[in-house]
Design a protein around this motif. Structure first.
Motif, PDB file in Angstrom:
ATOM      1  N   ALA B  54       0.889  -1.149   0.000  1.00  0.00           N
ATOM      2  CA  ALA B  54       0.000   0.000   0.000  1.00  0.00           C
ATOM      3  C   ALA B  54       0.935   1.209   0.000  1.00  0.00           C
ATOM      4  O   ALA B  54       1.881   1.247   0.791  1.00  0.00           O
ATOM      5  CB  ALA B  54      -0.882  -0.005   1.240  1.00  0.00           C
ATOM      6  N   SER B 197      -6.573 -11.200  -0.394  1.00  0.00           N
ATOM      7  CA  SER B 197      -7.766 -10.428  -0.768  1.00  0.00           C
ATOM      8  C   SER B 197      -8.759 -10.417   0.391  1.00  0.00           C
ATOM      9  O   SER B 197      -9.452  -9.433   0.614  1.00  0.00           O
ATOM     10  CB  SER B 197      -8.415 -10.996  -2.032  1.00  0.00           C
ATOM     11  OG  SER B 197      -8.927 -12.294  -1.784  1.00  0.00           O
ATOM     12  N   LEU B 200      -7.788  -7.702   2.765  1.00  0.00           N
ATOM     13  CA  LEU B 200      -8.087  -6.360   2.248  1.00  0.00           C
ATOM     14  C   LEU B 200      -9.597  -6.102   2.209  1.00  0.00           C
ATOM     15  O   LEU B 200     -10.051  -4.984   2.402  1.00  0.00           O
ATOM     16  CB  LEU B 200      -7.512  -6.207   0.837  1.00  0.00           C
ATOM     17  CG  LEU B 200      -6.017  -5.908   0.789  1.00  0.00           C
ATOM     18  CD1 LEU B 200      -5.475  -6.072  -0.626  1.00  0.00           C
ATOM     19  CD2 LEU B 200      -5.755  -4.505   1.309  1.00  0.00           C
ATOM     20  N   TYR B 272      -5.936   1.895   1.978  1.00  0.00           N
ATOM     21  CA  TYR B 272      -5.863   0.486   1.591  1.00  0.00           C
ATOM     22  C   TYR B 272      -6.885   0.127   0.515  1.00  0.00           C
ATOM     23  O   TYR B 272      -7.241  -1.034   0.347  1.00  0.00           O
ATOM     24  CB  TYR B 272      -5.987  -0.422   2.821  1.00  0.00           C
ATOM     25  CG  TYR B 272      -4.669  -0.545   3.554  1.00  0.00           C
ATOM     26  CD1 TYR B 272      -4.174   0.520   4.306  1.00  0.00           C
ATOM     27  CD2 TYR B 272      -3.891  -1.696   3.458  1.00  0.00           C
ATOM     28  CE1 TYR B 272      -2.952   0.439   4.949  1.00  0.00           C
ATOM     29  CE2 TYR B 272      -2.666  -1.781   4.103  1.00  0.00           C
ATOM     30  CZ  TYR B 272      -2.204  -0.719   4.851  1.00  0.00           C
ATOM     31  OH  TYR B 272      -0.985  -0.818   5.482  1.00  0.00           O
ATOM     32  N   ILE B 277      -2.851   0.174  -4.303  1.00  0.00           N
ATOM     33  CA  ILE B 277      -2.101  -1.046  -3.985  1.00  0.00           C
ATOM     34  C   ILE B 277      -1.460  -1.639  -5.235  1.00  0.00           C
ATOM     35  O   ILE B 277      -2.063  -1.653  -6.316  1.00  0.00           O
ATOM     36  CB  ILE B 277      -3.042  -2.059  -3.289  1.00  0.00           C
ATOM     37  CG1 ILE B 277      -3.303  -1.560  -1.863  1.00  0.00           C
ATOM     38  CG2 ILE B 277      -2.450  -3.462  -3.280  1.00  0.00           C
ATOM     39  CD1 ILE B 277      -4.291  -2.369  -1.102  1.00  0.00           C
TER      40      ILE B 277
END
Lengths: 491, 594
Positions: B54, B197, B200, B272, B277
């Motif tokens: 990030a 994933s 996130l 984020y 990213i």
């Protein structure tokens, strides 16, 4: 640098677009096969019998060639009163020029080739390493051989190295990590054994250029040497080049095969040893007798160590002391390989002074649980799968492989040690782990060193009552700092 | 003194020839939500080095929440709605309850802060000064933590990766980015997509408040325990006056212990989002398949259309030289920092070359195998200060380009017994020489080759390639990676001369002179002290230590007070008293510069 940017990749429309499973355990993976690298695929011998381990890095390699010679020798050969000789001889091989090139000329030549040549002697072995562009391999190896066989140990460079050594010595008591290191050494091996004996101002002052020359000459025997090399070049070309440059080395009159590394002979006194040092955070280290890597129980002991503190956040110590309690940035245990004698199973943790007693109670409690209860099948499976699945990453590049095989050859390991490593780990049972815990995690055998503010460490933390003296049924002993220059206890 | 034969060799300069670039086939793709994917295929070993960054670091923080980017890095290992808990519903309730108690704790801390401001207490963090309500709230909070702990699946993400053969699971935070890495067997590509994933898309910042304690321990371990740690933090803060580089990545202790989960959530939402990213994959995989899997897993996370706010504050030009004189329990040294330019600035390559020529080109080449070993003294500074003048034992130069600025650093260790401040003029003489006379073609070519070889070395392993790409992607683009190497290879000696004259000037200097603090605990006992009875010796040593910490004014007062009491000293205390008085006077003379 050329960067090629590939555009226009098409989306791979396939099973990849099936639904995302709700748990990662539901994913299925194609098996991969990984053949354990075998010593015989890398090993060869030069004309004069020096074992050599060679690998080609292939088309994904860079134009760099790395060559390392190593030999048994080091601080264990330092004469009494000249502690630090091996370390100085090791660093000065490449710093003091050769019989035909003075120091500045050698450095100039290396810089013009964009090559590096480094050397060092540790406790039990010395190394000389070359990194050179493949187009300059012959020139680089000529310099390598000169340094290996005829280092000049120039006086002015030795004087500089001795000044640097004095500065390092004077920093010995500046931080808790350094103090804990030497205190643990003395407690495990006593004074006068190479693994604990440090250099002093007097021992460094006593070392002369002639000492360096004699030390180097005695070890330069083909019977001590092991060589490893890796580069993009064809393996045979690399091997032939090494044979031409190093295969003609012959022992000189004063050379001898290095003696065996002696084992320590010191009656340890288990206890909690405290050294007072004004610092915001204490350093704690501990040691328990371990085992040789040739021990039939090694793999079970290794698994035990991973469960206790060898596997980061998946280990019990880290979960308890860092994740649950927030008492440290890290806590670790290590099963030392002990190539020459039974190693130790050691631990280390840094925490604020007043938390030391509580952290040690928590650590000892984890050891007790491992002795008293078998690990669950689930916990054991995670640890064992982790070791087995991560096995290929232990052999991540060709330079890593040849360096490892060369080191193990020098240490006298069985060449097939890794062949069925994964099977041996897989065979470890919960009962094996518990048996190892009972054998190795004996609190009566603990030597603990805590370096920090004694006035805060000894009473403990009001939020977690309990004094340092009550952590274990062991004597609590104050050990003074050592004078950084003489290493004599300070009071 | 050289051997005669050596002198012949010295007269002959070895000439360096230019080197070819190393080709790295980089594939770059952007997902539908703006997340970028940078991939390098290498099939030598069945492993993949993964990372995602990030583009957020301590430079995106502000006073009161310093250390947030780094705290965040820790929180990203605490799990998600699925990973890390046995009961997501109760877990969420407990988080809310904890937040409420923490809000009340903050009210109490506010009271303590006011007391500290008024001097009624010395340190609001000291457990002894807690109010009864605060003590009660802490107890209440601990009970909530205990209840949650029973539901937590401890460090589950680490466990899943470990069992899958993951190595090097870690993360790091710098001033400009936060980077999450792991290496896995090559068949675990989809596992990485799943876990990363998930963290996130569905993060839960559980164990938030206890993690602040871990970070305070990390701060003690990595900064405060180093003998020069807090001084280097203060020196950095002196150097950067306005830039957010002013504070350390780990943050000020006051902020670390007071940051809230609400602040963390806001931070996450801003920084984020997938469009901030970039993921990096290096190793044994098919890029088409990796792209498709990334789109499937990461593509489900919505972009943040607002984007990320720029860091506005720029470091103003430094109007005058700044100095710090530090007494520390470590070896004497001299450090000079000049603020320079960001890594992608057109002058950054010439500053790198200048550092290489002053400090030795070998610095850029890493070290082949084996432990230890000293760097050869081939730079101008070492040749002059270490070898010729013999006034220093080491002399180094670095040029460090970050995203928003850069530092050019000179660091010298004097020979034992020599005051570091004495070396300053000799050090500056070497800089002025470059600014006046420039560098030679041969010096510059050697730097270029060392830089190229250093890059070869970094591009030998999957993790090395990942780290190298990450370094460039933090401050720029994949194209910058190639462009900066090309710029280095086409540098001229004039450019090096120009940057020396432009950036390394007097008013831009930040000078740190470190001398060793006399300490009773590290100095060997002096004979007078050794002659005292042991009981007395310990007391004297402690008193002496306190005395030596005083500044000039305090010491003058103390000595006057001691002298006034001299007549009342019982005879058995006389030796200790005289000894303290003598040492105190010596110290005062030193402080007065006599």
């Amino acid at each position: 640098m050329v960067v090629r940017i590939a555009l226009g990749l098409t989306l791979a429309a396939s099973a990849a677009f099936a639904q995302i499973p709700d748990r990662p355990e539901k994913l299925r993976f194609e098996p991969i096969t990984f053949q354990t690298p075998r010593v015989k695929d890398y090993q060869a011998k030069l004309k004069n019998g020096i074992p050599v381990f060679v690998a080609s890095t292939g088309k994904e390699g860079t134009p760099l060639v790395r060559v390392t010679a190593s030999w048994r020798g080091g601080a264990y050969l330092d004469p009494k009163g000249k502690e630090g000789l091996a370390a100085l001889a090791g660093s000065q091989m490449t710093q003091g020029g050769t019989a035909t090139l003075d120091a500045a000329a050698l450095e100039d030549r290396l810089e013009a080739l964009a090559a590096t040549l480094t050397s060092a002697c540790g406790d039990t072995n010395c190394t000389l390493s070359l990194q050179v562009l493949e187009k300059d391999l012959n020139d680089g190896l000529d310099l390598f051989v000169q340094v290996l066989t005829e280092p000049a140990f120039a006086q002015d460079r030795l004087d500089l190295a001795k000044r640097l050594a004095s500065q390092r010595i004077s920093r010995r008591n500046d931080d808790v990590t350094s103090i804990a290191g030497y205190q643990l050494g003395y407690l495990l091996f006593g004074d006068g054994f190479f693994a604990s004996a440090g250099d002093t101002k007097a021992s460094i002052d006593a070392i002369t250029r002639d000492d360096l020359k004699a030390f180097h000459a005695r070890m330069l025997h083909p019977g001590n040497l092991v060589v490893s090399a890796a580069g993009r070049l064809d393996r045979k070309v690399l091997l032939d080049t090494l044979d031409r440059k190093l295969g003609t080395l012959a022992p000189r009159a004063d050379a001898q095969v290095s003696p065996k590394v002696p084992a320590p002979d010191f009656p340890r006194k288990p206890g909690i040893y405290v050294t007072d040092k004004d610092a915001p955070q204490a350093m704690v280290r501990w040691a328990l007798p371990g085992m040789r890597r040739t021990d039939p129980d090694w793999h079970a002991a290794f698994v035990l160590n991973q469960v206790l503190g060898g596997s980061g956040f998946t280990s019990r110590l880290m979960k308890k002391i860092r994740s649950d309690e927030g008492l440290t940035y890290g806590v670790y245990s290590t099963l030392e390989p002990g190539p020459y004698w039974r190693g130790d199973m050691t631990g280390r943790v840094q925490t604020k002074n007043r938390s030391v007693a509580y952290v040690l109670r928590l650590a000892l409690d984890e050891m007790r649980k491992l002795r008293e209860q078998p690990v669950t099948d689930e916990e054991l499976r995670v640890i064992k799968d982790g070791i087995i699945e991560a096995f290929p990453s232990q052999w991540s590049s060709k330079p890593v492989i040849v360096t490892r095989f060369a080191d193990e050859a020098r240490e006298g390991w069985p060449p097939d040690w890794w062949a069925n490593y994964r099977e041996k780990v897989q065979a470890v049972t919960p009962a094996d782990v518990q048996r190892m815990a009972q054998r190795l995690l004996d609190p009566q055998q603990l030597v603990i060193v805590a370096v920090g503010k004694a006035s805060e460490m000894e009473p403990g933390d009001p939020d977690h009552p309990g004094a340092l003296a009550d952590v274990a049924p062991l004597p609590l002993v104050r050990v003074p700092l050592r004078d950084p220059l003489t290493l004599a206890p300070m009071r | 003194m050289f051997l005669k034969r050596g002198a012949v060799f010295l007269a002959w300069t070895f000439v360096a020839a230019p080197l070819a670039a190393q080709e790295v086939p980089v594939i770059e793709r952007t997902l539908s939500n703006g997340m970028r994917l940078v991939m390098v295929e290498r099939h030598e070993q069945p492993t993949i080095a993964f990372g995602w960054m990030a583009r957020v670091g301590s430079a995106n923080e502000r006073p009161g929440m310093t250390g947030m980017a780094h705290l965040f890095e820790h929180m990203m290992f605490k799990g998600t709605k699925t990973i890390g808990t046995r009961n997501a519903v109760r877990d969420a309730e407990l988080n809310d309850l904890q937040d409420k108690v923490q809000a009340q704790i903050r009210e109490e801390m506010s009271i303590l802060r006011e007391k500290q401001r008024r001097g009624e207490i010395a340190n609001m963090m000291d457990p002894k000064v807690r109010t009864p309500r605060l003590q009660q709230l802490i107890g209440e909070f601990d009970r909530l933590v205990q209840e949650q702990r029973a539901l937590v699946v401890k460090d589950e993400m680490d466990k899943i990766y470990t069992q899958a053969g993951g190595t090097g699971l870690n993360a790091s935070t710098s001033t400009d980015r936060t980077f999450y890495i792991v290496s896995l067997p090559s068949n675990k590509l989809e596992l990485w997509c799943w876990i990363e994933s998930d963290r996130l898309a569905n993060p839960v910042f559980r164990e938030f408040y206890s993690e602040r304690d871990v970070i305070l321990e990390e701060r003690r371990q990595t900064l405060e325990s180093r003998p020069d740690g807090v001084v280097s933090e203060a020196f950095n803060a002196l150097t950067w006056m306005a830039s957010p580089y002013h504070w350390e990545v780990i943050g000020w202790p006051s902020d670390i212990s007071q940051v809230t989960r609400e602040q963390a959530s806001e931070f996450f939402a801003t920084y984020y989002a997938p469009n901030n990213i970039t993921a990096i994959l290096v190793g044994d995989f098919d890029p088409e398949k990796a792209y498709a899997l990334a789109e499937k897993y990461f593509g489900r996370i919505p972009a943040n259309p607002k984007g990320v706010p720029d860091v506005i504050t720029m470091e103003p030009p430094q109007p005058a030289e700044q100095r710090m004189m530090a007494e520390v329990e470590t070896q004497p040294s001299l450090q000079v920092d000049f603020k320079t330019v960001p890594m992608v600035h057109k002058d950054a390559p010439a500053l790198q070359a200048l550092a290489g020529i002053l400090g030795g080109a070998q610095m850029f080449m890493g070290r082949p195998g084996g432990p230890g070993g000293m760097r050869p003294p081939t730079g101008r500074l070492q040749k002059s200060l270490v070898l010729d003048q013999k006034i220093a034992t080491s002399a180094m130069a670095f040029s460090r380009g970050m995203k928003l600025g850069g530092l050019f650093t000179l660091r010298v260790t004097p020979v034992p017994g020599r005051n570091p401040a004495d070396l300053e003029s000799k050090l500056y003489a070497e800089i002025e020489k470059v600014a006046r006379e420039g560098v030679t073609d041969e010096e510059l070519q050697r730097f270029k080759n060392a830089s190229q070889v250093g890059l070869y070395g970094r591009l030998e392993t999957n993790t090395g390639i990942r780290e190298t790409l990450a370094q460039f992607l933090t401050v720029g683009t994949v194209e910058d990676f190639g462009n900066i190497q090309n710029a280095i290879q086409s540098l001229t000696t004039d450019e090096v001369k120009r940057v020396a004259a432009q950036y390394l000037v007097k008013d831009s200097r930040n000078v740190l002179v470190t001398t060793r603090r006399a300490s009773a605990s590290t100095a060997p006992d002096d004979p007078e002290l050794a002659a005292m009875p042991e009981m007395m010796r310990d007391r004297v040593r402690a008193q002496l230590e306190a005395l030596l910490k005083l500044d000039k004014g305090q010491l003058t007062e103390q000595l006057a007070a001691l002298e006034a009491r001299a007549a009342q000293m019982p005879p058995q205390a006389r030796p200790a008293f005289d000894y303290l008085l003598k040492k105190g006077r010596e110290r005062l003379q030193k402080l007065e510069g006599k």
